[in-house]
Write a protein that holds these residues in place. Structure first.
Motif, PDB file in Angstrom:
ATOM      1  N   VAL A  95      88.736  67.011  43.023  1.00 10.66           N
ATOM      2  CA  VAL A  95      88.427  68.093  42.050  1.00 10.66           C
ATOM      3  C   VAL A  95      87.717  67.380  40.819  1.00 10.66           C
ATOM      4  CG1 VAL A  95      89.978  69.728  42.566  1.00 10.66           C
ATOM      5  CG2 VAL A  95      90.509  68.215  40.734  1.00 10.66           C
ATOM      6  N   CYS A  96      87.017  68.437  39.836  1.00  3.86           N
ATOM      7  CA  CYS A  96      86.301  67.718  38.913  1.00  3.86           C
ATOM      8  C   CYS A  96      87.231  66.841  37.864  1.00  3.86           C
ATOM      9  CB  CYS A  96      85.807  69.025  37.956  1.00  3.86           C
ATOM     10  SG  CYS A  96      84.969  68.926  36.440  1.00  3.86           S
ATOM     11  N   THR A  97      86.519  65.967  37.324  1.00  9.04           N
ATOM     12  CA  THR A  97      87.267  64.794  36.885  1.00  9.04           C
ATOM     13  C   THR A  97      87.290  64.996  35.199  1.00  9.04           C
ATOM     14  OG1 THR A  97      85.089  63.397  37.006  1.00  9.04           O
ATOM     15  CG2 THR A  97      86.930  62.814  38.517  1.00  9.04           C
ATOM     16  N   TYR A  98      86.632  65.831  34.775  1.00  3.17           N
ATOM     17  CA  TYR A  98      86.615  66.115  33.400  1.00  3.17           C
ATOM     18  C   TYR A  98      88.178  66.895  33.305  1.00  3.17           C
ATOM     19  CZ  TYR A  98      82.072  66.031  31.236  1.00  3.17           C
ATOM     20  OH  TYR A  98      81.051  65.863  30.523  1.00  3.17           O
ATOM     21  N   VAL A  99      88.450  67.803  34.086  1.00 11.68           N
ATOM     22  CA  VAL A  99      89.569  68.659  34.065  1.00 11.68           C
ATOM     23  C   VAL A  99      90.635  67.634  33.915  1.00 11.68           C
ATOM     24  CG1 VAL A  99      90.643  70.289  35.217  1.00 11.68           C
ATOM     25  CG2 VAL A  99      88.535  70.499  35.331  1.00 11.68           C
ATOM     26  N   GLY A 130      78.211  79.249  33.745  1.00 16.84           N
ATOM     27  CA  GLY A 130      77.591  78.327  34.429  1.00 16.84           C
ATOM     28  C   GLY A 130      78.280  77.455  35.422  1.00 16.84           C
ATOM     29  N   CYS A 131      79.628  77.710  35.381  1.00 18.98           N
ATOM     30  CA  CYS A 131      80.479  76.993  36.250  1.00 18.98           C
ATOM     31  C   CYS A 131      81.909  77.365  36.307  1.00 18.98           C
ATOM     32  CB  CYS A 131      80.644  75.610  35.513  1.00 18.98           C
ATOM     33  SG  CYS A 131      82.179  74.584  36.255  1.00 18.98           S
ATOM     34  N   PHE A 132      82.272  77.822  37.620  1.00 19.20           N
ATOM     35  CA  PHE A 132      83.443  78.362  37.904  1.00 19.20           C
ATOM     36  C   PHE A 132      84.778  77.512  37.514  1.00 19.20           C
ATOM     37  CE2 PHE A 132      80.766  81.134  40.235  1.00 19.20           C
ATOM     38  CZ  PHE A 132      81.445  82.339  40.384  1.00 19.20           C
ATOM     39  N   THR A 133      84.822  76.170  37.587  1.00 12.54           N
ATOM     40  CA  THR A 133      85.704  75.302  37.322  1.00 12.54           C
ATOM     41  C   THR A 133      86.441  75.455  35.739  1.00 12.54           C
ATOM     42  OG1 THR A 133      84.901  73.847  38.665  1.00 12.54           O
ATOM     43  CG2 THR A 133      86.392  72.738  37.121  1.00 12.54           C
ATOM     44  N   PHE A 134      85.515  76.048  35.028  1.00  3.20           N
ATOM     45  CA  PHE A 134      86.054  76.435  33.810  1.00  3.20           C
ATOM     46  C   PHE A 134      87.202  77.346  33.644  1.00  3.20           C
ATOM     47  CE2 PHE A 134      81.358  75.511  32.137  1.00  3.20           C
ATOM     48  CZ  PHE A 134      81.822  74.204  31.633  1.00  3.20           C
ATOM     49  N   LEU A 135      87.089  78.160  34.642  1.00  7.60           N
ATOM     50  CA  LEU A 135      87.964  79.326  34.811  1.00  7.60           C
ATOM     51  C   LEU A 135      89.510  78.789  35.204  1.00  7.60           C
ATOM     52  CD1 LEU A 135      86.946  82.309  36.823  1.00  7.60           C
ATOM     53  CD2 LEU A 135      89.347  81.543  37.079  1.00  7.60           C
ATOM     54  N   LYS A 136      89.233  77.708  36.027  1.00  8.36           N
ATOM     55  CA  LYS A 136      90.642  77.221  36.584  1.00  8.36           C
ATOM     56  C   LYS A 136      91.112  76.106  35.459  1.00  8.36           C
ATOM     57  CE  LYS A 136      91.003  79.417  39.456  1.00  8.36           C
ATOM     58  NZ  LYS A 136      92.493  80.154  39.561  1.00  8.36           N
ATOM     59  N   TRP A 137      90.327  75.529  34.978  1.00  8.09           N
ATOM     60  CA  TRP A 137      90.420  74.521  33.741  1.00  8.09           C
ATOM     61  C   TRP A 137      91.364  75.128  32.810  1.00  8.09           C
ATOM     62  CZ3 TRP A 137      86.240  70.857  31.461  1.00  8.09           C
ATOM     63  CH2 TRP A 137      86.666  69.983  30.730  1.00  8.09           C
ATOM     64  N   PHE A 138      90.880  76.325  32.198  1.00  8.91           N
ATOM     65  CA  PHE A 138      91.722  77.154  31.290  1.00  8.91           C
ATOM     66  C   PHE A 138      92.762  77.716  31.505  1.00  8.91           C
ATOM     67  CE2 PHE A 138      89.191  77.236  26.939  1.00  8.91           C
ATOM     68  CZ  PHE A 138      89.294  75.939  26.901  1.00  8.91           C
ATOM     69  N   LYS A 371      79.601  63.564  41.410  1.00  8.87           N
ATOM     70  CA  LYS A 371      80.589  63.898  42.439  1.00  8.87           C
ATOM     71  C   LYS A 371      81.351  65.104  41.964  1.00  8.87           C
ATOM     72  CE  LYS A 371      84.794  62.329  44.710  1.00  8.87           C
ATOM     73  NZ  LYS A 371      85.660  63.303  44.369  1.00  8.87           N
ATOM     74  N   SER A 372      81.782  65.006  40.784  1.00  9.84           N
ATOM     75  CA  SER A 372      82.744  65.862  40.327  1.00  9.84           C
ATOM     76  C   SER A 372      82.090  67.540  40.186  1.00  9.84           C
ATOM     77  CB  SER A 372      83.045  65.726  38.632  1.00  9.84           C
ATOM     78  OG  SER A 372      84.136  64.957  38.627  1.00  9.84           O
ATOM     79  N   CYS A 373      80.885  67.336  40.037  1.00  6.75           N
ATOM     80  CA  CYS A 373      80.302  68.765  39.577  1.00  6.75           C
ATOM     81  C   CYS A 373      79.483  69.682  40.589  1.00  6.75           C
ATOM     82  CB  CYS A 373      79.298  68.579  38.239  1.00  6.75           C
ATOM     83  SG  CYS A 373      78.740  69.944  37.449  1.00  6.75           S
ATOM     84  N   ASN A 374      80.214  70.499  41.122  1.00 10.68           N
ATOM     85  CA  ASN A 374      79.648  71.333  42.187  1.00 10.68           C
ATOM     86  C   ASN A 374      78.622  72.368  41.473  1.00 10.68           C
ATOM     87  OD1 ASN A 374      81.376  70.567  44.185  1.00 10.68           O
ATOM     88  ND2 ASN A 374      82.636  72.225  44.271  1.00 10.68           N
ATOM     89  N   SER A 375      78.888  72.538  40.319  1.00 12.15           N
ATOM     90  CA  SER A 375      77.965  73.613  39.548  1.00 12.15           C
ATOM     91  C   SER A 375      76.392  72.919  39.685  1.00 12.15           C
ATOM     92  CB  SER A 375      78.342  73.753  38.225  1.00 12.15           C
ATOM     93  OG  SER A 375      77.502  74.471  37.501  1.00 12.15           O
ATOM     94  N   PHE A 376      76.273  71.611  39.261  1.00 10.69           N
ATOM     95  CA  PHE A 376      75.069  70.835  39.173  1.00 10.69           C
ATOM     96  C   PHE A 376      74.762  70.438  40.744  1.00 10.69           C
ATOM     97  CE2 PHE A 376      74.798  70.013  34.657  1.00 10.69           C
ATOM     98  CZ  PHE A 376      73.492  70.032  34.490  1.00 10.69           C
ATOM     99  N   ASP A 401      79.732  59.325  38.998  1.00  3.62           N
ATOM    100  CA  ASP A 401      80.514  60.413  38.201  1.00  3.62           C
ATOM    101  C   ASP A 401      80.381  60.529  36.797  1.00  3.62           C
ATOM    102  OD1 ASP A 401      82.131  62.741  39.125  1.00  3.62           O
ATOM    103  OD2 ASP A 401      83.765  61.427  37.592  1.00  3.62           O
ATOM    104  N   LEU A 402      81.013  61.773  36.327  1.00  3.32           N
ATOM    105  CA  LEU A 402      80.743  61.718  34.781  1.00  3.32           C
ATOM    106  C   LEU A 402      81.898  60.658  34.125  1.00  3.32           C
ATOM    107  CD1 LEU A 402      81.124  65.711  34.926  1.00  3.32           C
ATOM    108  CD2 LEU A 402      79.438  64.362  33.367  1.00  3.32           C
ATOM    109  N   VAL A 403      82.981  60.716  34.206  1.00  3.00           N
ATOM    110  CA  VAL A 403      84.087  60.105  33.775  1.00  3.00           C
ATOM    111  C   VAL A 403      85.040  59.344  34.542  1.00  3.00           C
ATOM    112  CG1 VAL A 403      83.856  61.478  31.479  1.00  3.00           C
ATOM    113  CG2 VAL A 403      85.494  62.203  33.377  1.00  3.00           C
TER     114      VAL A 403
HETATM  115  S1  SF4 Z   1      79.979  71.822  34.851  1.00 10.63           S
HETATM  116 FE1  SF4 Z   1      80.892  70.271  36.346  1.00 10.63          FE
HETATM  117  S2  SF4 Z   1      81.522  68.689  35.231  1.00 10.63           S
HETATM  118 FE2  SF4 Z   1      81.379  70.607  33.827  1.00 10.63          FE
HETATM  119  S3  SF4 Z   1      83.488  71.399  34.346  1.00 10.63           S
HETATM  120 FE3  SF4 Z   1      82.064  72.511  35.654  1.00 10.63          FE
HETATM  121  S4  SF4 Z   1      82.133  71.203  37.527  1.00 10.63           S
HETATM  122 FE4  SF4 Z   1      83.305  70.131  35.868  1.00 10.63          FE
END
Ligand code: SF4
Ligand code: SF4
Lengths: 435, 391
Positions: A95-99, A130-138, A371-376, A401-403
């Motif tokens: 999964v996204c490495t930002y998270v 712009g990204c569903f991962t935010f939802l899970k992140w929070f 790699k992390s970012c499905n959105s992009f 990858d980002l980070v």
């Molecule tokens: S936009 Fe990409 S890098 Fe940012 S939280 Fe979503 S998946 Fe992760």
């Protein structure tokens, strides 16, 4: 061949007024944040795409952006350890490495870039753009912090347009949920005139930002719109949109950039002024932060300047005319959220990149696939082929990858870039076009 | 009472499942001039509206483990799940050339971006990103969703070339209510007698609903229930588990069978969620679009791709499912590289931990071939469940 004497040595680099200003702004912001427990300031955690800074300021809240913290951890080479920490605690390697960087940092005591502990948020403003991962992140952060979470859904611009239904939906969410909850959390009553005032300031800074970004149409370009661009977008994507500080910063920056154009200078790099501009590129995708300087150097050492990038539009797309508008404050915030780059459909993204290649007279497109970012990333191979087809300019694809330092292979990236530059050369000579 | 045997019904469903040319749907379309087919991806779209337009909703769940992906890999990096690439494969190989429209539900960034790719690759086909609300107040998310559905209806009218009346939609809601009831009964039967209605069969029976007209599918489910209830198969000393995380990319059939062979009775799951997404009947009186919206907002299932506004409620659906089905443990089976499933997993696991419910986790892809590790892991899990319950 590059002429090394054109470049200033690192010790010669004179910090521009904008750089000094930005440093001060960032430092004071982190002091404000980490000092919140002492001053009693309340903290709202929120995201860069869809960041509602003007609204947050209406409630005297301090804005904390977990992505920016992750970037800081990446630049300071701490993200790798944080990510491993999160993985050891059960987070998937997929999964996204930002998270994971953010969660790992939390597990390690949440120490900010100024070496002090970041406060727990009083509210999570899940402005989800712009990204569903935010939802899970929070959802993951909410589990830890157990604080109120405000959800703002931004519909996706799938058909390339903003409809009335989308704007109405967002404005209703502001009125029914976002604003009342922010009032409750902060104890501050909402004042729409205050919001208008901030939005007017935003628009002013946005004008100067666009001027700066578009200065890259000059030859040579006075800026690098990707590596340098990341610094330029910092204040407006972060905690400063709508402030006098941002107005000052972008004014300074504009003046400096204009002066560089007048002097026929290229971008400033960490090693001083860049040498001859040999390649003009458009870049799609976020950068790698763990080896940021090394990555950038691979470009400027070869005389490659990035003249436009999509990543500098993830916190707002201003170069096609959108400005925050005090005459319709909530609608304008909605429009802002809807317009961020990753909330745009794939065909819109392609149009934008094609437009950049043409307008900025670029040699081609480079995609840094994260790699992390499905959105992009999901769909970038099609983007690449389509942009190539429409512009006739070569495109190349690199993967990092980002980070997460495990996914940055310097040798691979360098090889790819070198062969890409050769491709550009070939294309030029094949067509008999002189650079 | 039915005269069809379990094996006949299951064989038919398996043939439908394996048919990557969607012959049944093609035949339906060819049977009468002017018929249209609208494809949809996981998780949920209101099929009632498509049915009300006189069209066949066709569920596309990727290519499974039988499809050779030749072109699809050129569209995706290695670190993206498999369902979008096999779906592209289905498209570019002509297997979906009879489909008049495709819906891409709002579920994750991959499916979202695929909607734009589809527009580029198949410009002559109607392609829609189907947005659903993640806020659940009637006046906010509800109004947004009702308007989105109205817009979709308008598009459908354009494709169908005729108006769709509220009565048409009401009739379709009733037809789908019957289907939901039948599927509810099938799940109840499986939870009560998993030896007579094993998950590997129930799965195929449910999957058939993606390609068959709903009326025919309801009958098929009823036939299966009757046939399976009439048979008495041997009861095994299996453990009762719930499978979760399979809401989008589907597991290979072999995976389900492998779990059963390693001693699991799968008594609930989140396969093909669309067939059970709305809980209970949707009312047929009043504004039918409003009713569908209300059902979505207030009476629909929980899954990783759906925001849960209430922290206290987060993950409780799984605890309740365990209680309702009398399960002894949960298996998290998540698609590799699936952000929604994999990011949700630790949260759900914490909820289970607090509720004292044992679990294991692994990843799969729709074309996973190697089942041995999964079999071993599940076998060990079953053994440990037995030990705990004996203790
Ligand atoms: S936009 Fe990409 S890098 Fe940012 S939280 Fe979503 S998946 Fe992760
Ligand atoms: S498997 Fe997961 S990541 Fe892949 S398309 Fe489905 S929901 Fe998205």
């Amino acid at each position: 061949m590059r002429s090394p004497n054109v470049k200033a040595q690192p010790q010669d680099v004179v910090k521009d007024a904008s750089m000094i200003k930005q440093k001060e702004m960032m430092a004071s912001h982190y002091e404000r944040l980490t000092g919140a427990p002492q001053t009693g300031a309340k903290v709202a955690s929120t995201f860069v795409p869809g960041n509602l800074n003007e609204l947050i300021m209406c409630f005297d809240l301090v804005n904390n952006l977990p992505e920016v913290n992750a970037i800081q951890s990446g630049l300071r080479k701490q993200s790798g350890g944080y990510i491993m920490e999160a993985e050891r605690a059960g987070h998937s390697e997929d999964v996204c490495t930002y998270v994971k960087s953010d969660i790992g940092m939390m597990m390690k005591g949440n120490i900010g870039p100024n070496g002090k502990q970041l406060p727990n948020p009083d509210v999570l403003l899940l402005s989800y753009t712009g990204c569903f991962t935010f939802l899970k992140w929070f959802e993951l952060l909410r589990e830890q912090y157990k604080c109120p979470t405000i959800f703002l859904q931004t519909p996706y611009m799938a058909d390339g347009k903003i409809t009335k239904n989308m704007i109405d939906y967002m404005v209703k969410q502001f009125k029914e949920d976002v604003i009342p909850t922010l009032e409750e959390v902060s104890g501050v009553k909402f004042d729409i005139d205050r919001l208008r005032e901030y939005l007017a300031k935003s628009a002013k800074a946005e004008d100067d930002l666009v001027h700066v970004l578009q200065s890259a149409k000059n030859k040579p370009s006075p800026i690098d719109a990707y590596f340098g661009g990341i610094y330029y977008i910092g204040p407006i994507f972060g905690a400063f949109r709508g402030t006098d500080d941002a107005i000052d910063y972008y004014r300074f920056l504009r003046e400096e950039v204009d002066a560089r154009v007048a002097a026929g200078k290229g971008p400033v790099t960490p090693d001083g002024d860049m040498g001859e501009e040999k390649y003009r590129l458009v870049v799609e995708g976020p950068p790698n932060y763990t080896s940021f300087r090394q990555f950038w150097k691979m470009f400027y050492d070869e005389g490659a300047t990035v003249v436009a990038s999509s990543y500098t539009k993830v916190g707002g797309t201003y170069d096609f005319g959108f400005r925050h508008d005090p005459s319709k404050p909530l609608e304008s915030l909605a429009e802002y959220c809807l317009g961020v780059y990753t909330n745009r459909s794939l065909p819109m993204r392609i149009d934008m990149l094609v437009n950049y290649i043409n307008e900025y007279e670029a040699d081609g497109l480079l995609i840094n696939s994260i790699k992390s970012c499905n959105s992009f990333s999901a769909g970038q191979l099609l983007i690449m082929r389509e942009v190539e087809k429409r512009t006739g300019k070569p495109a190349a694809f690199i993967e990092t990858d980002l980070v997460d330092p495990r996914y940055f292979s310097a040798a691979n990236v360098k090889n790819r870039l070198e062969s890409y530059f050769q491709m550009v050369e070939q294309k030029r000579s094949g067509k008999g076009v002189a650079a | 009472m039915t005269d069809k045997s379990v094996s006949e019904i299951v064989a038919r469903c398996e043939a439908l499942y394996e048919d990557l040319n969607f012959t049944a749907a093609r035949e339906w379309k060819e049977a009468e001039p002017g018929r249209k087919v609208i494809g949809y991806m996981p998780i949920y779209v209101p099929r009632e509206l498509i049915h009300a337009a006189g069209m066949l909703p066709l569920g596309i769940m990727g290519g499974g483990d039988n499809l050779e992906v030749i072109h699809g890999d050129a569209y995706y990096q290695s670190y993206i799940c498999r369902i979008p690439r096999s779906t592209i494969e289905l498209g570019v190989s002509g297997r979906l050339d009879f489909v008049d429209g495709m819906l891409f539900p709002s579920i994750c960034d991959v499916i979202r971006n695929l909607s734009g790719m589809w527009k580029m690759l198949f410009p002559e086909v109607y392609a829609k990103y189907f947005d659903v609300p993640q806020t659940y107040q009637d006046e906010v998310g509800g109004v947004f969703y009702t308007n989105e559905m109205r817009e979709f209806l308008h598009d459908l009218e354009g494709i169908a070339g005729h108006k769709i009346t509220d009565d048409d939609i009401r009739a379709s809601i009733e037809v789908y209510n019957e289907n939901r009831r039948a599927i509810g009964d099938l799940y109840a039967l499986r939870a009560a007698q998993p030896w007579n209605a094993p998950a590997s069969e129930a799965y195929l029976v449910i999957r058939a609903g993606l390609v068959l007209p709903v009326e025919e599918h309801t009958q098929l489910v009823r036939d299966y229930i009757a046939a399976a209830s009439a048979e008495e198969r041997p009861l095994k000393d299996n453990s009762r588990v719930i499978l979760t995380g399979m809401f989008c990319e589907q597991p290979p059939l072999n995976l389900i069978k492998s779990l059963e062979m390693s001693g699991c009775y799968i008594v609930d799951d989140d396969f093909v969620l669309i067939s059970r997404w709305l809980l209970g009947d949707v009312p047929t009186e009043g504004d039918p679009v409003h009713n569908l919206s209300q059902a979505f907002l207030h009476r629909s299932m929980s899954t990783a791709a759906k925001y849960e506004p209430d922290q206290a409620e987060k993950g409780q659906f799984l605890v309740r499912a365990v209680q309702k089905a009398g399960a002894e443990g949960v298996i998290f089976a998540s698609t590799s590289f699936c952000d929604p499933a994999l990011l949700d997993r630790p949260i759900l696991q914490n909820v289970l931990k607090q509720a004292g419910i044992p679990y294991i986790a692994f990843k799969y892809a729709e074309n996973s071939g190697q089942m041995q590790p999964i079999r071993e892991q599940a076998g060990t899990f079953v053994d440990s469940i037995k030990l705990w319950s004996a203790a």
